[in-house]
Design an enzyme around this catalytic site. Structure first.
Site, PDB file in Angstrom:
ATOM      1  N   SER A   3      33.187  44.513  38.186  1.00 19.43           N
ATOM      2  CA  SER A   3      34.237  45.098  39.010  1.00 19.43           C
ATOM      3  C   SER A   3      35.611  44.609  38.556  1.00 19.43           C
ATOM      4  O   SER A   3      35.922  44.708  37.384  1.00 19.43           O
ATOM      5  CB  SER A   3      33.943  44.783  40.481  1.00 19.43           C
ATOM      6  N   LYS A  47      36.889  44.264  34.599  1.00 18.72           N
ATOM      7  CA  LYS A  47      38.132  44.590  33.888  1.00 18.72           C
ATOM      8  C   LYS A  47      38.502  43.375  33.028  1.00 18.72           C
ATOM      9  O   LYS A  47      38.911  43.498  31.875  1.00 18.72           O
ATOM     10  CB  LYS A  47      39.281  44.874  34.861  1.00 18.72           C
ATOM     11  N   GLN A  75      40.252  55.673  41.682  1.00 17.20           N
ATOM     12  CA  GLN A  75      41.373  54.727  41.541  1.00 17.20           C
ATOM     13  C   GLN A  75      42.259  55.130  40.351  1.00 17.20           C
ATOM     14  O   GLN A  75      41.764  55.360  39.248  1.00 17.20           O
ATOM     15  CB  GLN A  75      40.841  53.317  41.333  1.00 17.20           C
ATOM     16  N   GLU A 123      47.662  47.577  44.609  1.00 15.28           N
ATOM     17  CA  GLU A 123      46.544  46.794  45.165  1.00 15.28           C
ATOM     18  C   GLU A 123      46.534  45.352  44.682  1.00 15.28           C
ATOM     19  O   GLU A 123      46.231  44.439  45.434  1.00 15.28           O
ATOM     20  CB  GLU A 123      45.198  47.454  44.813  1.00 15.28           C
ATOM     21  N   TRP A 179      35.063  56.062  43.042  1.00 11.18           N
ATOM     22  CA  TRP A 179      36.240  55.201  42.882  1.00 11.18           C
ATOM     23  C   TRP A 179      36.350  54.641  41.448  1.00 11.18           C
ATOM     24  O   TRP A 179      37.437  54.395  40.932  1.00 11.18           O
ATOM     25  CB  TRP A 179      36.159  54.064  43.910  1.00 11.18           C
ATOM     26  N   HIS A 211      27.335  48.757  44.330  1.00  5.48           N
ATOM     27  CA  HIS A 211      28.315  48.226  43.376  1.00  5.48           C
ATOM     28  C   HIS A 211      27.919  46.820  42.916  1.00  5.48           C
ATOM     29  O   HIS A 211      27.678  45.935  43.726  1.00  5.48           O
ATOM     30  CB  HIS A 211      29.671  48.202  44.094  1.00  5.48           C
TER      31      HIS A 211
HETATM   32  C1  MCU Z   1      36.189  48.122  40.389  1.00  4.97           C
HETATM   33  O1  MCU Z   1      36.937  46.962  40.704  1.00  4.97           O
HETATM   34  C2  MCU Z   1      37.663  46.819  41.905  1.00  4.97           C
HETATM   35  C3  MCU Z   1      38.535  48.008  42.186  1.00  4.97           C
HETATM   36  O2  MCU Z   1      39.411  48.202  41.089  1.00  4.97           O
HETATM   37  C4  MCU Z   1      39.318  47.786  43.459  1.00  4.97           C
HETATM   38  O3  MCU Z   1      40.084  48.915  43.794  1.00  4.97           O
HETATM   39  C5  MCU Z   1      38.437  47.425  44.611  1.00  4.97           C
HETATM   40  O4  MCU Z   1      39.239  47.007  45.664  1.00  4.97           O
HETATM   41  O5  MCU Z   1      37.628  46.337  44.258  1.00  4.97           O
HETATM   42  C6  MCU Z   1      36.799  46.505  43.132  1.00  4.97           C
HETATM   43  C7  MCU Z   1      36.077  45.183  43.060  1.00  4.97           C
HETATM   44  O6  MCU Z   1      36.525  44.275  42.408  1.00  4.97           O
HETATM   45  O7  MCU Z   1      35.003  45.061  43.848  1.00  4.97           O
HETATM   46  C8  MCU Z   1      34.350  43.820  43.913  1.00  4.97           C
END
Ligand code: MCU
Length: 401
Positions: free
Chosen positions: A216, A220, A262, A270, A313, A349
């Site tokens: 997530s 990145k 996103q 964010e 997302w 996720h």
């Molecule tokens: C996919 O990673 C992120 C996403 O970019 C955000 O918008 C969301 O709030 O959180 C995701 C994440 O890190 O989930 C654990």
């Protein structure tokens, strides 16, 4: 630019670039524009990896290495912020399973500690290890050791205002342009410096057999670490979505079609993952002379196994197109299967689908454990037309990686 670089730029032929010599840098055997010198473009499709910013074609393996230097600088200029050089000094010590790093940049100093679970059976040559950005949510073969990278302490990711917090910024200054994900790449580089300095007999780890993962937001980060730290052999970003495996342009196009996806203009509101420099481009991503297929092109030809999900997302169409564009770069290098793209949906996720076990293992085997070939992986069922996005690219050269 340092006086030495300036002198080198002055002495080198500049015909290929219509830029003043002080905007050129000599790096990795190339003369490339400096971060800051790339012009905005107007490109609906994904920028062409086979064409230099000057318009010249990328025709040889040496050209591609130079184009990689450009792609790195383009992402730094428009999206990520500047990647600093290595520190002025670094002293590593090992005590039990903890590695301590004393780091000095200018007059700033910082000491951090890193926990290492040594690989079993590595002997004095050491064994492979996985660097986990904030933790790992994939199955890891028993013979692979673990290195825990506390990325939040390096550069915080609480909200946009957390830019400037963490040991990266303690060393480089609170107003440094790097977004958190690029800062993490620099910090992981220091962990690898420590492993190299101490040697496998002390750490148990062979620094030539390193993988990185994270999921997530930390996915990145794992992608950025792999793209900007060439000493990593295998990169496994998991469900990184926007800012990772997804393309800024395609995510904008999906958003315009009404998808709950996103985008660049949302992400900077964010969190602090990207540079403050990115903010002026988030409503005009088609003016950036790069996009996130460049991340795969920067990892190439090293091992890259990109795991995604079909959650809106994250942008399943966006990640599928961008990563297929990335695989086409690997293909041109003659190493297509060094990159796998695994989008298997129907699970929550960051929970790893067991259907992906064998493919993931094939990457660990090839790049860390030295056995067998990586499977040829492209499991996405997203309905995409790649030519819509890369149809304007120059014909790919055939290059030996
Ligand atoms: C996919 O990673 C992120 C996403 O970019 C955000 O918008 C969301 O709030 O959180 C995701 C994440 O890190 O989930 C654990």
């Amino acid at each position: 630019m340092s006086p030495l670089l300036k002198l080198a730029a002055l002495l080198l032929p500049t015909a290929a670039f219509a830029l003043p010599s002080d905007l050129l840098e000599r790096q990795e055997g190339c003369t490339t524009p400096a971060v800051g010198a790339f012009a905005d473009v107007s490109e609906k499709g994904l920028p062409d990896p086979w064409k230099f910013a000057s318009g010249s074609p990328v025709a040889t393996a040496a050209d591609f290495a130079c184009r990689q230097a450009e792609m790195s600088k383009i992402l730094q200029q428009f999206v990520l912020g500047d990647l600093p050089p290595p520190p002025d000094s670094l002293t590593a010590t090992m005590s039990g399973s903890s590695m301590s790093l004393a780091i000095k940049v200018g007059s700033n100093t910082k000491t951090i500690s890193v926990s290492i679970t040594k690989p079993s059976g590595g002997g004095t040559a050491g064994g492979p290890a996985l660097i986990a950005v904030g933790g790992a949510s994939i199955p890891v073969p028993g013979a692979v050791g673990r290195i825990a990278f506390g990325n939040d302490a390096c550069a915080a990711q609480s909200n946009p205002a957390s830019h400037g917090t963490g040991w990266f910024f303690d060393l480089h200054g609170k107003t440094h342009s790097a977004g958190a994900t690029l800062a993490w790449a620099w910090c992981v580089g220091r962990i690898i410096d420590g492993l190299e300095q101490l040697g496998a007999a002390k750490t148990g780890v062979d620094p030539k057999k390193l993988a990185v993962t994270g999921c997530s937001r930390n996915g990145k980060g794992a992608f950025m670490v792999g793209a900007f730290e060439k000493r990593i052999a295998l990169v496994i970003p998991q469900e990184s979505g926007s800012g990772g495996a997804a393309s800024w342009r395609i995510s904008d196009s999906e958003f315009a079609k009404g998808k709950n996806i996103q985008t660049a203009h949302q992400i900077v509101r964010e969190n602090a993952w990207f540079s403050p420099k990115f903010t002026s481009y988030v409503n005009k991503t088609d003016t950036i002379p790069g996009d996130n297929h460049f991340l795969a092109a920067l990892v190439a030809p090293r091992g890259l196994f990109v795991i995604e999900n079909d959650i809106d997302w994250l942008g399943p169409v966006s990640t599928t197109v961008a990563m297929r564009a990335g695989r086409s770069v690997y293909d041109a290098l003659g190493v297509k299967t060094n990159m796998g793209f695994s989008l298997v949906g129907g699970h929550s996720h960051c929970s790893f689908p067991s259907a992906t076990n064998a493919n993931l293992l094939s990457f660990f085997n090839k790049f860390l454990l030295g056995s067998g070939n990586a499977n040829d992986v492209d499991t996405s069922k997203a309905n995409v037309t790649l030519s819509e996005w890369i149809g304007n690219w120059s014909a790919a050269p055939r290059l030996a990686a």
